[in-house]
Structure formats: C-alpha cells, structure tokens
Design an enzyme around this catalytic site. Structure first.
Site, PDB file in Angstrom:
ATOM      1  CB  THR A   8     -10.831   7.294  31.253  1.00  0.00           C
ATOM      2  OG1 THR A   8     -11.729   6.388  30.119  1.00  0.00           O
ATOM      3  CG2 THR A   8     -11.472   7.313  32.330  1.00  0.00           C
ATOM      4  N   GLY A   9      -8.778   8.415  29.061  1.00  0.00           N
ATOM      5  CA  GLY A   9      -8.197   8.216  27.584  1.00  0.00           C
ATOM      6  C   GLY A   9      -8.394   9.492  26.784  1.00  0.00           C
ATOM      7  CB  SER A  11      -3.993  12.541  25.432  1.00  0.00           C
ATOM      8  OG  SER A  11      -3.818  10.997  25.358  1.00  0.00           O
ATOM      9  N   GLY A  13      -7.458  10.836  19.769  1.00  0.00           N
ATOM     10  CA  GLY A  13      -8.627   9.882  19.436  1.00  0.00           C
ATOM     11  C   GLY A  13     -10.125  10.305  19.823  1.00  0.00           C
ATOM     12  CB  ILE A  14     -12.736   8.273  20.497  1.00  0.00           C
ATOM     13  CG1 ILE A  14     -12.928   7.574  18.990  1.00  0.00           C
ATOM     14  CG2 ILE A  14     -14.284   8.387  21.063  1.00  0.00           C
ATOM     15  CD1 ILE A  14     -13.402   6.034  18.913  1.00  0.00           C
ATOM     16  N   GLY A  15     -11.367   9.961  22.566  1.00  0.00           N
ATOM     17  CA  GLY A  15     -11.522  10.873  23.903  1.00  0.00           C
ATOM     18  C   GLY A  15     -11.109  12.197  23.885  1.00  0.00           C
ATOM     19  CB  SER A 138     -16.092  -1.904  20.116  1.00  0.00           C
ATOM     20  OG  SER A 138     -15.740  -2.631  18.374  1.00  0.00           O
ATOM     21  CE1 TYR A 151     -10.876  -3.058  21.566  1.00  0.00           C
ATOM     22  CE2 TYR A 151     -12.354  -3.855  19.977  1.00  0.00           C
ATOM     23  CZ  TYR A 151     -11.721  -2.777  20.596  1.00  0.00           C
ATOM     24  OH  TYR A 151     -12.153  -1.427  20.310  1.00  0.00           O
TER      25      TYR A 151
HETATM   26  P1  NAD Z   1      -6.629   5.730  20.807  1.00  0.00           P
HETATM   27  O1  NAD Z   1      -5.561   4.417  21.013  1.00  0.00           O
HETATM   28  O2  NAD Z   1      -6.252   6.916  20.001  1.00  0.00           O
HETATM   29  O3  NAD Z   1      -7.099   6.134  22.522  1.00  0.00           O
HETATM   30  C1  NAD Z   1      -7.168   5.388  23.307  1.00  0.00           C
HETATM   31  C2  NAD Z   1      -6.928   6.021  24.723  1.00  0.00           C
HETATM   32  O4  NAD Z   1      -7.079   5.325  25.690  1.00  0.00           O
HETATM   33  C3  NAD Z   1      -5.477   6.827  24.606  1.00  0.00           C
HETATM   34  O5  NAD Z   1      -5.331   8.033  25.063  1.00  0.00           O
HETATM   35  C4  NAD Z   1      -4.707   5.696  25.353  1.00  0.00           C
HETATM   36  O6  NAD Z   1      -3.640   6.508  26.182  1.00  0.00           O
HETATM   37  C5  NAD Z   1      -5.820   5.388  26.515  1.00  0.00           C
HETATM   38  N1  NAD Z   1      -5.704   4.417  27.457  1.00  0.00           N
HETATM   39  C6  NAD Z   1      -5.283   3.195  27.147  1.00  0.00           C
HETATM   40  N2  NAD Z   1      -5.004   2.451  28.250  1.00  0.00           N
HETATM   41  C7  NAD Z   1      -5.283   3.475  29.418  1.00  0.00           C
HETATM   42  C8  NAD Z   1      -5.029   3.084  30.753  1.00  0.00           C
HETATM   43  N3  NAD Z   1      -4.686   2.186  31.371  1.00  0.00           N
HETATM   44  N4  NAD Z   1      -5.351   4.252  31.502  1.00  0.00           N
HETATM   45  C9  NAD Z   1      -5.686   5.522  30.869  1.00  0.00           C
HETATM   46  N5  NAD Z   1      -5.831   5.513  29.623  1.00  0.00           N
HETATM   47  C10 NAD Z   1      -5.606   4.663  28.904  1.00  0.00           C
HETATM   48  O7  NAD Z   1      -7.925   4.991  20.319  1.00  0.00           O
HETATM   49  P2  NAD Z   1      -9.424   5.363  20.123  1.00  0.00           P
HETATM   50  O8  NAD Z   1      -9.768   4.926  18.852  1.00  0.00           O
HETATM   51  O9  NAD Z   1      -9.644   6.828  20.449  1.00  0.00           O
HETATM   52  O10 NAD Z   1      -9.836   4.736  21.211  1.00  0.00           O
HETATM   53  C11 NAD Z   1     -11.039   4.951  22.103  1.00  0.00           C
HETATM   54  C12 NAD Z   1     -11.941   4.032  22.631  1.00  0.00           C
HETATM   55  O11 NAD Z   1     -12.724   3.858  21.269  1.00  0.00           O
HETATM   56  C13 NAD Z   1     -11.266   2.790  22.962  1.00  0.00           C
HETATM   57  O12 NAD Z   1     -12.110   2.118  24.154  1.00  0.00           O
HETATM   58  C14 NAD Z   1     -11.578   1.942  21.747  1.00  0.00           C
HETATM   59  O13 NAD Z   1     -11.545   0.530  22.134  1.00  0.00           O
HETATM   60  C15 NAD Z   1     -13.130   2.262  21.148  1.00  0.00           C
HETATM   61  N6  NAD Z   1     -12.960   2.011  19.941  1.00  0.00           N
HETATM   62  C16 NAD Z   1     -12.363   2.503  18.842  1.00  0.00           C
HETATM   63  C17 NAD Z   1     -12.512   2.120  17.694  1.00  0.00           C
HETATM   64  C18 NAD Z   1     -11.697   2.661  16.247  1.00  0.00           C
HETATM   65  O14 NAD Z   1     -11.980   2.021  15.267  1.00  0.00           O
HETATM   66  N7  NAD Z   1     -10.790   3.525  16.519  1.00  0.00           N
HETATM   67  C19 NAD Z   1     -13.811   1.171  17.152  1.00  0.00           C
HETATM   68  C20 NAD Z   1     -14.314   0.856  18.325  1.00  0.00           C
HETATM   69  C21 NAD Z   1     -14.302   1.383  19.399  1.00  0.00           C
END
Ligand code: NAD
Length: 240
Positions: A8-9, A11, A13-15, A138, A151
């Site tokens: 999930t997610g 597209s 970042g981390i996904g 996180s 959060y």
């Molecule tokens: P990001 O915002 O780039 O990616 C988040 C992804 O989740 C996006 O693709 C977004 O479209 C998708 N998303 C959000 N709500 C959604 C929904 N309702 N249905 C489907 N898709 C949805 O940020 P990221 O940093 O890649 O975050 C990925 C995960 O890592 C998240 O759960 C975030 O909380 C966690 N995280 C990130 C960090 C950081 O520093 N970036 C730190 C700790 C945890």
C-alpha cells in the site's frame, strides 16, 4: 516458491523503494496507490520485465476499497502471501486542537487500513500455512512525540497489532513484523526548512536523513522465506 505481495502507498517514497526491492526479488506485486497516476505509471515502467504486477487505485482507509484491492489481487494472482502496510499520513499539531475528524483521518489511514488488510489477507494465509506481514510504523510509534500525538498513537497501535497478530498467527507459519523508520528523505518531510533539517541531522548519529531504499532493504529481508523474526518493531533510524 512463487510469491505475491500487496504494497500500500506504492507510488512514492518508502513504498516505491519497497516495490522496487520486491520486484528485484521476482515477487508478483499489487501496487496500491491513492491518486498519483503519473507516479504509478513511471514506477510500472521501472519494474516492467522484472515481475508481474497489477496497479490498483484505492483509498485503503476505506474498508470497501481495501476489500476491492484484495479481491483484485486474488483474481489476478490467485493468492497473496505477503502484505506490506506502508500507506500513511503525517499529522502535526497541538493536541488541544485535535478533533474527532482529525482522529478519524489519522487513525483510519495509518491504522484501520492495516487492520483491514490484515483481516482480509490472514484468512487465506492461515489456510495456506504461510505468510509475511510488514507494518510500516515509526520511531514515534516506539517513543511518542510532542505535537504528533495522533500520529504517534496510530503508529503505536500498529506495533500492538504487530506483536499480537504475530502471537496468534505464527503457529500458522505467518510472521508479522513492524519497521520503525527514523527521519527518511521523502515527500512526507519536504516541509522542513533547511535550518530545521540541519537541526534534526545534528541529532542523528549518522548525520543525515535516511534513504527510502535503506528502509526497503529491511522490509525486503522481513519478507524472506528463511525468517525467524516475528512480532518485532525494528528501528531503522541509524541510532536517532
Ligand atoms: P509519502 O508521503 O511519500 O508516502 C505515503 C504514501 O501513502 C503515498 O504514496 C500516499 O499516497 C499513500 N497513502 C496515504 N494515504 C493513503 C490512503 N488512504 N490510501 C492509499 N494510499 C495512501 O511518505 P513516506 O515517507 O514514503 O511514508 C511511508 C510510510 O512510512 C508511512 O506510513 C509513514 O508514516 C512511514 N514513516 C515515514 C517516515 C519518514 O520520515 N518519511 C518516518 C517514519 C515512518
């Protein structure tokens, strides 16, 4: 063994980094994205030829959409043995300004989505006596953070889900783990000013934000068939 994962997610970042890591391992992939059509197209181009995939546009905070994702995955690949609950939103603000609406938005996106996907996938994983689930929590889910109460609570809940679900499902060959990233260089953190960024980097022993690929490599390891890790919340923080 043929493997199929839902991410999930996916597209950005981390996904996105997890998607590329699992594509390199030859997984069949279900890429779930909320609305970034252009980004998912470019990801499809990057992984084309490495694995089979299906992209599904869905809001996984909605149980109906999550069910649609799972049904589409089953129709296309027949089974799902790996679930990566990565979709999430950040939410910053003073606690006394929170509302029932902000609670619903954060908890539904960060926790209900994972709860629903686990509920859908676990039935087939139990029947097949194999599964891997990775929840992206996180560092704030482990420690708690001022001005990020909702959060942090949602990410704590993911750790509770992880530990309890592993206790219940590991006897059926299903291992459930969480990764707890520190500060990772993604769109989620693009709001930081250069000064804020320097301030945070001073607190990170490695002196820099993490890269999405550095989280993805840990998630990828947790999907391995040869795994003896379950119910853990693994910090990916370089000691932050
Ligand atoms: P990001 O915002 O780039 O990616 C988040 C992804 O989740 C996006 O693709 C977004 O479209 C998708 N998303 C959000 N709500 C959604 C929904 N309702 N249905 C489907 N898709 C949805 O940020 P990221 O940093 O890649 O975050 C990925 C995960 O890592 C998240 O759960 C975030 O909380 C966690 N995280 C990130 C960090 C950081 O520093 N970036 C730190 C700790 C945890």
């Amino acid at each position: 063994m043929k493997r199929t994962a839902i991410i999930t997610g996916a597209s950005r970042g981390i996904g996105r980094a997890i998607t590329k890591a699992l594509a390199n391992k030859g997984f069949s992939l279900v890429l779930v994205y909320k609305n970034s059509h252009d980004k998912i197209k470019s990801l499809e181009e990057e992984i084309a030829g490495k694995c089979e995939f299906l992209s599904v546009c869905a809001d996984v905070s909605s149980p109906n959409d999550a069910e649609k994702v799972y049904n589409r995955a089953k129709e296309k690949f027949g089974f799902v043995d790996t679930l990566i609950n990565n979709a999430g939103i950040s939410h910053i603000g003073f606690f006394d300004e929170e509302t029932q609406e902000s609670y619903n938005e954060v908890m539904d996106t960060n926790f209900r989505s994972a709860f629903t996907m686990c509920l859908l996938a676990s039935k087939d994983m139990i029947a097949n006596k194999f599964g891997r689930i990775v929840n992206v929590s996180s560092v704030w889910g482990q420690k708690g953070a001022s001005m990020e109460v909702l959060y942090s609570a949602s990410k704590h809940a993911l750790i509770g889900l992880t530990r309890s679900l592993n206790a219940e499902l590991a006897p059926s060959g299903i291992l459930v783990n969480a990764v707890c990233p520190g500060v990772i260089d993604t769109d989620m953190n693009k709001h930081f000013s250069a000064e804020d960024r320097r301030f945070i980097e001073e607190d990170i022993p490695l002196g820099r934000f993490g890269k999405p690929e550095e989280v993805a490599s840990v998630v990828s390891m947790l999907t391995d068939e040869n795994l003896y890790i379950g119910g853990e919340d693994i910090s990916v923080t370089a000691g932050y």
